[in-house]
Design an enzyme around this catalytic site. Structure first.
Site, short mmCIF file in Angstrom:
data_model
loop_
_atom_site.label_atom_id
_atom_site.label_comp_id
_atom_site.label_asym_id
_atom_site.label_seq_id
_atom_site.Cartn_x
_atom_site.Cartn_y
_atom_site.Cartn_z
N CYS A 2 -7.86 67.21 -8.80
CA CYS A 2 -9.41 66.61 -8.46
C CYS A 2 -9.84 65.29 -8.89
O CYS A 2 -9.02 65.01 -10.14
CB CYS A 2 -10.44 67.61 -9.16
N ARG A 27 -3.84 61.79 -5.12
CA ARG A 27 -3.42 62.92 -6.01
C ARG A 27 -3.47 64.21 -5.78
O ARG A 27 -3.10 65.22 -6.30
CB ARG A 27 -4.67 62.66 -7.43
N TRP A 77 -9.31 69.85 -5.41
CA TRP A 77 -8.25 70.49 -5.27
C TRP A 77 -8.54 72.03 -5.71
O TRP A 77 -8.85 72.31 -6.75
CB TRP A 77 -6.86 70.16 -6.10
N ASN A 103 -13.95 68.35 -12.97
CA ASN A 103 -12.60 68.59 -13.07
C ASN A 103 -12.31 69.59 -13.99
O ASN A 103 -12.87 69.27 -15.28
CB ASN A 103 -11.84 66.99 -13.29
N GLY A 104 -11.27 70.50 -14.01
CA GLY A 104 -10.74 71.43 -14.79
C GLY A 104 -11.11 72.78 -14.54
O GLY A 104 -11.40 73.08 -13.19
N GLU A 487 16.48 69.17 -8.87
CA GLU A 487 15.62 68.16 -8.54
C GLU A 487 15.64 67.80 -6.74
O GLU A 487 14.76 67.86 -6.15
CB GLU A 487 15.76 66.96 -9.20
N LYS A 491 12.68 68.44 -4.26
CA LYS A 491 12.07 67.57 -3.56
C LYS A 491 12.07 68.07 -1.89
O LYS A 491 10.95 67.87 -1.25
CB LYS A 491 12.90 66.13 -3.29
N GLU A 494 9.20 70.88 -1.81
CA GLU A 494 7.71 70.14 -1.72
C GLU A 494 7.46 69.54 -0.59
O GLU A 494 6.16 69.71 0.09
CB GLU A 494 7.87 69.03 -2.80
N HIS A 510 28.16 84.76 -8.98
CA HIS A 510 27.43 85.96 -9.46
C HIS A 510 26.25 86.08 -8.76
O HIS A 510 25.24 86.91 -9.42
CB HIS A 510 27.01 85.18 -11.03
N LYS A 609 -1.05 65.39 -7.52
CA LYS A 609 -0.08 64.40 -8.19
C LYS A 609 -0.27 64.60 -9.85
O LYS A 609 0.50 64.69 -10.71
CB LYS A 609 -0.52 63.16 -7.95
C1 F6R Z 1 7.39 66.89 -8.23
C2 F6R Z 1 6.22 66.64 -9.02
C3 F6R Z 1 5.69 67.53 -10.09
C4 F6R Z 1 5.55 66.92 -11.50
C5 F6R Z 1 5.00 67.94 -12.33
C6 F6R Z 1 4.80 67.29 -13.78
O1 F6R Z 1 7.82 66.00 -7.55
O2 F6R Z 1 5.83 65.40 -9.24
O3 F6R Z 1 6.78 68.83 -10.33
O4 F6R Z 1 6.70 66.39 -11.92
O5 F6R Z 1 3.82 68.33 -11.77
O6 F6R Z 1 4.17 66.19 -13.75
P1 F6R Z 1 3.67 65.17 -14.79
O7 F6R Z 1 5.13 64.62 -14.68
O8 F6R Z 1 2.80 64.17 -14.42
O9 F6R Z 1 3.63 65.86 -16.03
#
Ligand code: F6R
Length: 614
Positions: A2, A27, A77, A103-104, A487, A491, A494, A510, A609
């Site tokens: 948000c 975000r 969000w 927000n929150g 990772e 990606k 996501e 395993h 984000k």
């Molecule tokens: C993946 C991604 C998320 C963030 C996670 C932590 O592409 O961006 O998995 O890495 O939400 O966010 P930060 O790094 O802002 O604490």
């Protein structure tokens, strides 16, 4: 997640609010809304989905919105209640005189709601936020003062909030407050702004006050008053925001993610400036305040992070243990905070976060700090809540990252760990100096190697087209590239919604091997180093089960041609630095698959984000 924008001043407010929300759009959100005051009345406009839908609504009401000079805006969000018009912010009380955005998460909203319903409040949404609107309005009915009503209401709230409140009786005043969620006040010339993050207001002012938890700010066009939770006026510090108003431009790339992947060589060069001068000079980390004495005696490190930052942390563990001989634990922040941790004043606790605002990591850091640990934060936002908790800081200087899927910030975090590990190893004299010299040399030339990968993307594009329609994907690696497998898989998940999983290659037999057949692509991260032959054997095991095999490798061995269906070559690189090289084709592979499938690459469904709720 948000976003909030608020404005009181002399300019037409609607454009300022909508533009501010656009700057926060990256975000992640699923509905939006604004409330404005034209001096007589409060009017609310909302829309589901993208901001464009809100703009369309506003266009229909063009005549009635032009005179308003004060208002609040929000992108939501969804947490409590679906992404519907009714649940979109702003929310109001029964009489509609009060409007607020939030927000929150209000954790005790159910208890509060029961009491408010007894008082006659009628709820229209499923949100926790609406409770706050009714609560403040109820208290306002008794105390007849908006600031006091916000102050008293805040005392009844549990959880996290940034709130921006307006009331019909106060046509020239916004009241804002926060706890465990970011909120800043921007000070303009005859105008004031409130925002949950800098990009929303940076075009208008660089002067701002970061509110501390439980402070309440009263904004008028030409005055700012801040009180504490006891209602006493407090002095505040105006900071100059270390930001330039950047247009969030794709610079000709189709998506921000692709642009940010291409920025990675420069991001690395940027982070090395001032820290790594020559291979003979020690690494300089000016904002790391650990004394030499502490570092020499340090025998335990905990790294806490979420998501992509957690994967960077896992590489950090590998490299710190290898270079410094210090035991390192890595844990997801959300696991760290609800158990008894063995953390004390002799533990160095490192928090890693692109945004510096992730609720779980922030809570974990605060807990560790309360136990007396030295807190080192690695973040892309030196102005964030996490950075404010830090005893030591490594700003990763990746620049604003718009794509929800993190790419350049990840590489910058990984590079920060190399610098930190070298820095500590030099002080502790814990590894042969020639190894560190080699590392420094490799770090300096690694941007060129990434540029080589970026100059030859056709192979990756072809691979993406070939595997875009798969339902599942397995990534395997060992050692320092196991986090790279995680990772790479994250990606892909996501942004393409393909079920991708990273495994340590030795674990395949395993359990996961049961899933392998001719429909399952298995991507092996096969970089030269101590586990090269082992991964080859694990790849053979997958081949024997008819899996489709892809290699991501810096090897040119002929025998690979027979084993693998597809080979993505990358430049030669020292094993220790291979994660920095290996991740780039995986980011590109995920990108091109998602693009090929027509997905919303920069704003994938359900993701945000900056995850500011637990
Ligand atoms: C993946 C991604 C998320 C963030 C996670 C932590 O592409 O961006 O998995 O890495 O939400 O966010 P930060 O790094 O802002 O604490």
């Amino acid at each position: 997640m948000c976003g909030i924008v608020g404005y009181v001043g002399n300019q037409p407010v609607v454009d300022i609010l909508v533009d501010g929300l656009k700057q926060l759009e990256y975000r992640g959100y699923d509905s939006s809304g604004i409330a404005i005051s034209d001096g007589n009345d409060i009017k609310i406009y909302k829309a589901e989905g993208k901001l464009q839908n809100l703009e369309n609504v506003l266009r229909e009401h063009r005549d009635e919105i032009q005179t308003a000079k004060m208002g609040i805006g929000h992108i939501r969000w969804a947490t409590h209640g679906a992404a519907t018009l009714l649940n979109a912010h702003p929310h109001t009380c029964n009489c509609g005189k009060l409007a607020l955005v939030h927000n929150g998460i209000i954790e005790n909203f159910k208890e509060l709601k029961v009491n408010l319903e007894k008082e006659g409040c009628v709820f229209r949404s499923q949100t926790d936020t609406e409770v706050v609107a009714h609560l403040i309005a109820s208290i306002y009915g008794k105390v007849k003062d908006l600031t006091e009503a916000v102050r008293l209401a805040a005392q009844k709230l549990e959880g996290a909030y940034a709130l921006c409140v307006m009331h019909k009786d106060y046509p020239n005043t916004l009241v804002v407050t926060k706890r465990n969620a970011p909120l800043l006040v921007g000070i303009g010339d005859g105008e004031m702004f409130a925002a949950s993050d800098v990009p929303a207001i940076i075009k208008h002012t660089k002067r701002a006050v970061y509110l501390a938890d439980n402070q309440i700010a009263v904004l008028k066009a030409d005055s700012l008053n801040i009180i504490n939770s006891e209602g006493q006026n407090i002095d505040y510090k105006v900071e100059i925001l270390p930001w330039e108003p950047v247009a969030l431009s794709k610079m000709g790339y189709k998506h921000f993610m692709l642009k940010e992947i291409h920025e990675q060589p420069d991001v690395i060069r940027n982070i090395l400036v001032g820290k790594l001068h020559t291979t003979d000079d020690p690494v300089v980390l000016n904002e790391v305040k650990l004394t030499r004495e502490t570092l020499k005696h340090l025998n335990r490190i905990q790294i806490i992070a979420c998501g992509t930052s957690l994967h960077a942390a896992m590489i950090g563990k590998y490299i710190i243990e290898t270079f410094c001989g210090i035991a390192v634990d890595v844990e997801p922040s959300s696991e760290y905070i609800y158990r008894r941790t063995v953390t004390d004043e002799n533990t160095l606790v490192i928090g890693v976060s692109q945004s510096g605002e992730t609720a779980d990591t922030l809570t974990a850091i605060k807990q560790a700090k309360a136990k007396g640990s030295h807190i080192l934060i690695i973040t892309n936002r030196p102005d964030s809540a996490m950075a404010r908790e830090a005893d030591s800081l490594i700003p990763v200087s990746a620049g604003i990252e718009v794509s929800v899927a993190a790419t350049k910030s990840y590489v910058a975090q990984v590079i920060s760990f190399y610098l930190l590990a070298i820095y500590m190893a030099e002080i502790k004299d814990s590894i042969d100096a020639s190894v560190l010299k080699t590392m420094k040399n490799e770090l300096m030339i690694i941007p060129q190697k990434i540029e080589q990968i970026l100059a030859h993307k056709e192979v990756i594009q072809k691979c993406a087209r070939e595997y875009a329609n798969t339902k599942d994907f397995i990534y395997i690696a060992r050692g320092i590239n196991y986090p790279t497998a995680l990772e790479g898989a994250l990606k892909l998940k996501e942004i393409s919604y393909i079920n991708a999983t990273g495994y340590p290659a030795g674990e395949l037999k395993h359990g996961p091997i049961a899933m392998l057949d001719e429909t399952m692509p298995v991507l092996s991260i096969l970089m030269h180093g101590c586990v090269y032959e082992k991964i080859l054997s694990n790849s053979e095991e997958a081949k024997a089960r008819n899996a489709k095999l892809i290699a991501l490798t810096n090897s040119t061995e002929k025998k690979l041609d027979d084993l693998f269906d597809y080979i993505i070559h990358v430049p030669e690189v020292h094993e220790y630095l291979s994660p920095v090289i290996a991740i780039v084709p995986l980011q590109l592979l995920a990108y091109y698959i998602a693009e090929f499938l027509g997905k919303d690459v920069d704003q994938p469904r359900n993701l945000a984000k900056s995850v500011t709720v637990e």
